[in-house]
Design an enzyme around this catalytic site. Structure first.
Site, PDB file in Angstrom:
ATOM      1  N   SER A 109       0.851  -1.194   0.000  1.00 19.40           N
ATOM      2  CA  SER A 109       0.000   0.000   0.000  1.00 19.40           C
ATOM      3  C   SER A 109       0.892   1.251   0.000  1.00 19.40           C
ATOM      4  CB  SER A 109      -0.971  -0.056   1.183  1.00 19.40           C
ATOM      5  OG  SER A 109      -2.033   0.849   1.015  1.00 19.40           O
ATOM      6  N   ASP A 249      -9.328  -4.996  -5.375  1.00 15.55           N
ATOM      7  CA  ASP A 249      -8.461  -4.091  -4.619  1.00 15.55           C
ATOM      8  C   ASP A 249      -8.904  -2.639  -4.762  1.00 15.55           C
ATOM      9  OD1 ASP A 249      -6.175  -3.032  -3.333  1.00 15.55           O
ATOM     10  OD2 ASP A 249      -4.847  -4.450  -4.345  1.00 15.55           O
ATOM     11  N   HIS A 276      -7.392  -5.856  -0.908  1.00 17.89           N
ATOM     12  CA  HIS A 276      -6.180  -5.083  -0.646  1.00 17.89           C
ATOM     13  C   HIS A 276      -5.084  -5.858   0.088  1.00 17.89           C
ATOM     14  CE1 HIS A 276      -4.160  -1.262  -0.759  1.00 17.89           C
ATOM     15  NE2 HIS A 276      -4.096  -1.129   0.551  1.00 17.89           N
TER      16      HIS A 276
END
Length: 299
Positions: A109, A249, A276
């Protein structure tokens, strides 16, 4: 099952401290796998399962970025302090303090953008890069957030926008509407895994970094990162790179595409049943994909 760490502690970072844990022996010939967590303002907890790669021969290093978890908390610092440069300096300091000379970065991320920027400087010890579930820029991320928000059930986005406009994003109603998005695009497992819940709660125990740099939610980025990205430096990345993302995602394919287009030596693994956090949502395939990548890098 989490593998027990070999060592834990803190290293000095200017007047502050960065918490770390090492699993395995940093003295072995294989490069260390260094995990750079998301947020910003998250913790290592949801990535702790990477420690199992130590059993496969790669020592693993986790750390909590400044402001969260076991590292120094600074709740009175503002946006002028919390910058990408700060966290790039912290990562470089950690590598130097632990005397890590050969390593693979795993950035997840926000950590993926941070790892990409680090890699673009071509540090001599870097052997490979994994960019997991990371957009190449926050303007691109925000454009795709609108797409995903428009697909939410009727009334959910209206509720979110009403509270965002009123500045009441700390309300229960906003939280419940936010969770509709999170359960679709952040973690699709029910219930959420314990290590992911630990990270989630750590952010809310001290939201200083997350609120300052990001904002009140994943999709309402109004903090200092809203115009930041790494697209400009991607052609400078000179190590083999693995991209990871999930079919559902919040880091949609459009946000990941610049990595694929601009990094010279890159491959992309798309996880069909994940959002995610594929390392928790599809752990067996994730382990196989990352093991293959690390093995091809050599020891």
């Amino acid at each position: 099952m989490t593998v027990s760490p070999t060592s834990k502690g803190t290293v000095p970072f200017g007047p502050h401290r960065t918490w770390y844990r090492v699993t395995g022996d940093l003295g072995v010939a294989a490069p260390a796998l260094v995990a750079v967590h998301g947020g910003p303002g998250s913790t290592h907890d949801y990535l702790v399962g990477l420690a199992r790669f130590a059993e496969l021969g790669w020592p693993v290093v986790h750390y909590d970025q400044l402001g969260n978890g076991g590292s120094t908390h600074l709740p009175d610092r503002g946006a002028d302090f919390w910058t990408p440069s700060l966290f790039l300096d912290e990562l470089a300091n950690l590598l130097a303090r632990l005397e890590i000379r050969d390593y693979v970065l795993f950035g997840q991320s926000w950590g993926g953008l941070l790892a990409a920027r680090h890699a673009a400087a071509r540090p001599p010890g870097l052997r490979g890069l994994v960019v997991a579930n990371a957009p190449a820029s926050y303007p691109l991320w925000l454009r795709e957030m609108k797409v995903l928000r428009d697909q939410l059930p009727a009334g959910v986005d209206d509720t979110l926008r009403r509270h965002e406009a009123a500045g009441t994003t700390d309300s229960r109603e906003y939280f419940e509407a936010m969770m509709v998005f999170y359960n679709r695009h952040v973690c699709r497992l029910t219930p959420w895994p314990r290590e992911f819940m630990a990270t989630f709660m750590e952010i809310y125990n001290d939201p200083t970094v997350y609120y300052t740099m990001n904002g009140p939610s994943e999709f309402h980025v109004v903090g200092s990162l809203r115009d930041w990205g790494v697209v400009d430096c991607l052609p400078d990345i000179a190590v083999p790179t693995l991209l990871i993302s999930g079919r559902h995602d919040e880091a949609t394919p459009a946000t990941v595409q610049p990595y694929q287009d601009l990094i010279p030596d890159v491959r992309w693994a798309l996880f069909e049943e994940s959002s995610h956090i594929p390392h928790l949502e599809e752990p067996e395939r994730f382990t196989a994909v990352l093991t293959e990548f690390l093995t091809e890098l050599g020891r």
